[in-house]
Design an enzyme around this catalytic site. Structure first.
Site, PDB file in Angstrom:
ATOM      1  N   LYS A  81     -49.146   0.602 -15.187  1.00  0.00           N
ATOM      2  CA  LYS A  81     -48.258  -0.202 -16.035  1.00  0.00           C
ATOM      3  C   LYS A  81     -46.887   0.483 -16.184  1.00  0.00           C
ATOM      4  CE  LYS A  81     -52.450  -1.785 -18.282  1.00  0.00           C
ATOM      5  NZ  LYS A  81     -53.433  -1.504 -19.325  1.00  0.00           N
ATOM      6  N   GLY A  98     -58.149  -8.278 -23.055  1.00  0.00           N
ATOM      7  CA  GLY A  98     -58.969  -9.343 -23.640  1.00  0.00           C
ATOM      8  C   GLY A  98     -58.626 -10.659 -22.967  1.00  0.00           C
TER       9      GLY A  98
HETATM   10  N1  HSE Z   1     -58.582  -1.219 -19.364  1.00  0.00           N
HETATM   11  C1  HSE Z   1     -57.342  -1.703 -19.866  1.00  0.00           C
HETATM   12  C2  HSE Z   1     -57.176  -1.200 -21.300  1.00  0.00           C
HETATM   13  C3  HSE Z   1     -57.316  -3.202 -19.816  1.00  0.00           C
HETATM   14  O1  HSE Z   1     -58.105  -0.602 -21.838  1.00  0.00           O
HETATM   15  O2  HSE Z   1     -56.123  -1.370 -21.872  1.00  0.00           O
HETATM   16  C4  HSE Z   1     -55.961  -3.784 -19.716  1.00  0.00           C
HETATM   17  O3  HSE Z   1     -55.272  -3.402 -18.573  1.00  0.00           O
END
Ligand code: HSE
Length: 421
Positions: free
Chosen positions: A198, A295
């Site tokens: 990200k 989610g």
């Molecule tokens: N595994 C990720 C989290 C999900 O826990 O934020 C969203 O990318």
């Protein structure tokens, strides 16, 4: 009418199909056209997906369907979705993806392939938080000075429980998995890789940095102990797994690691599975975005926002710019050149002269101690020593740790955590 095909009808895909059906009236009013899901593709057709759309198990049913205008890619993985997204774009279909790993590795190739065909990815970063839109559109007038955020809900949930309730690492990881936030392979969460994907996406929009996860500093939360938590509390810090992008004199720092930050900062107050991202622009100052980072419905909310933008003709260039950013070109700062404050934890002999020998070694690297705490050890002849340092270079602290580890008075590994002031 706009027709959508969904590749991967899991939790998020099912939410996309159901929200498009249940909120069809407002979505049509906002998009200016009716949007329907024509088809979904899944790996396993025998599983009930809880959706009212036709399903098959062949991606070509979507890719080769001339009626489908927008392909939503929710398959997961890297190389297979890359091939599929490439094919969709080459056949002129718009693509919406939530796939951060795909973008962490292939965003520049995909931008090239997409050209003027929309390729949108709001859901890839911080789930339901519209951070991509904020960076591509809302902050477009600004040079970005820094981005700092909690970009992984699983680890934030785990750290919150460890800090507030003294919970055990393995038990809370299981709890986070049960909540449905964790990646299929949870080492992606706890090791910081998910957050790095990200961060790299945001760093491309902000700085045009073409780096891959392997190129940047990534550390996970695996080695944090209750001793670190106690120290942080006593010294007014919160521990958070942060993704940090920062423009400095010689380039851009990109790093993901557990970080001690002041308990008074807004990000320190973001608990549980929530995500939050602070972005500082040179004109707007600090802006902050908070919300559900994962989610089904929250992520689907971001996917549908992209679909609506495409239908409105609002998409713009994939990374938010057509030419290179920042005239002179910003480079990724080598890891060793990062400058920050550090926390060190070590187990030492409880004897006179021990502190002196440690500070003597630190002095050789020009590292100055800012604060110190000594805690008892289960072995009466040893103590735990906890330090914070004034600002120093990453290379110096790494070298100093190697030298300290060789001292006879120090036992086992030396733990280190970075501090952001
Ligand atoms: N595994 C990720 C989290 C999900 O826990 O934020 C969203 O990318």
């Amino acid at each position: 009418m706009i027709k959508v095909g969904i590749l991967g009808v899991g939790t998020v895909g099912a939410s996309v199909a159901n929200i498009l059906e249940e909120n069809a009236d407002i979505i049509e009013a906002r998009a200016g056209k009716k949007i329907v899901v024509k088809h979904g593709v899944v790996k396993n057709l025998s599983k009930d997906r809880g959706v009212n759309i036709p399903l098959s198990d062949n991606v070509d049913d979507i890719l080769n369907d001339p009626e489908i205008d927008i392909v939503v890619e929710l398959m997961g993985g890297v190389e297979k979705p890359y091939a599929v997204v490439k094919k969709a774009l080459e056949s002129g279909k718009a693509v919406v993806t939530a796939n951060k790993a795909l973008l962490a590795y292939h965003r520049y190739e995909l931008q090239e392939i997409a050209g003027d065909t929309p390729l949108m990815y709001e859901a890839s970063t911080a789930g339901g938080i519209p951070i991509i839109g904020a960076m591509r559109n809302g902050l477009t007038a600004n040079h970005i000075e820094s981005i700092q955020g909690i970009m992984n809900g699983t680890t934030n949930y785990m750290l919150t429980k460890m800090i507030n309730e003294g919970a055990k690492y393995d038990e809370i990881l299981k709890e986070a998995q049960d909540l449905g936030y964790a990646e299929a392979d949870p080492t992606f969460d706890v090791g910081g890789f998910d957050a790095s994907h990200k961060l790299l996406i945001l760093a491309s929009i902000a700085y045009g940095i073409d780096a891959k996860p392997e190129d940047i500093l990534i550390e996970g939360i695996e080695n944090i102990t209750q001793t670190d938590v106690t120290f942080a509390k006593e010294f007014g810090y919160e521990i958070k797994l942060l993704g940090i992008a920062k423009k400095v004199e010689n380039g851009v720092e990109l790093r993901v690691h557990p970080t001690m930050i002041s308990q008074n900062s807004m990000i320190a107050k973001v608990d549980g599975v929530m995500n939050a991202v602070s972005v500082v622009g040179d004109r707007v100052g600090e802006t902050m975005y908070y919300g559900a980072g994962a989610g089904g419905d929250a992520t689907a909310s971001a996917v549908i926002a992209d679909i609506v933008d495409i239908v409105r003709g609002n998409h713009g260039p994939m990374l938010g710019y057509k030419k290179g950013l920042e005239g002179s070109g910003l480079e990724l700062l080598p890891e060793e050149e990062i400058v920050t404050n550090y926390y060190l934890r070590m187990e030492v002999d409880d004897q006179s002269g021990v502190l002196a020998s440690i500070t003597r070694e630190l002095e050789k690297f020009n590292i100055s101690i800012e604060s110190m705490l000594q805690k008892p050890h289960s072995n009466d002849e040893r103590v735990k020593l906890l330090f914070t340092t004034h600002k120093c270079q990453e290379a110096k602290i790494q070298e100093a740790m190697v030298v300290l580890k060789k001292l006879d008075c120090i036992y086992g590994e030396i733990a280190m955590m970075r501090i952001e002031k």
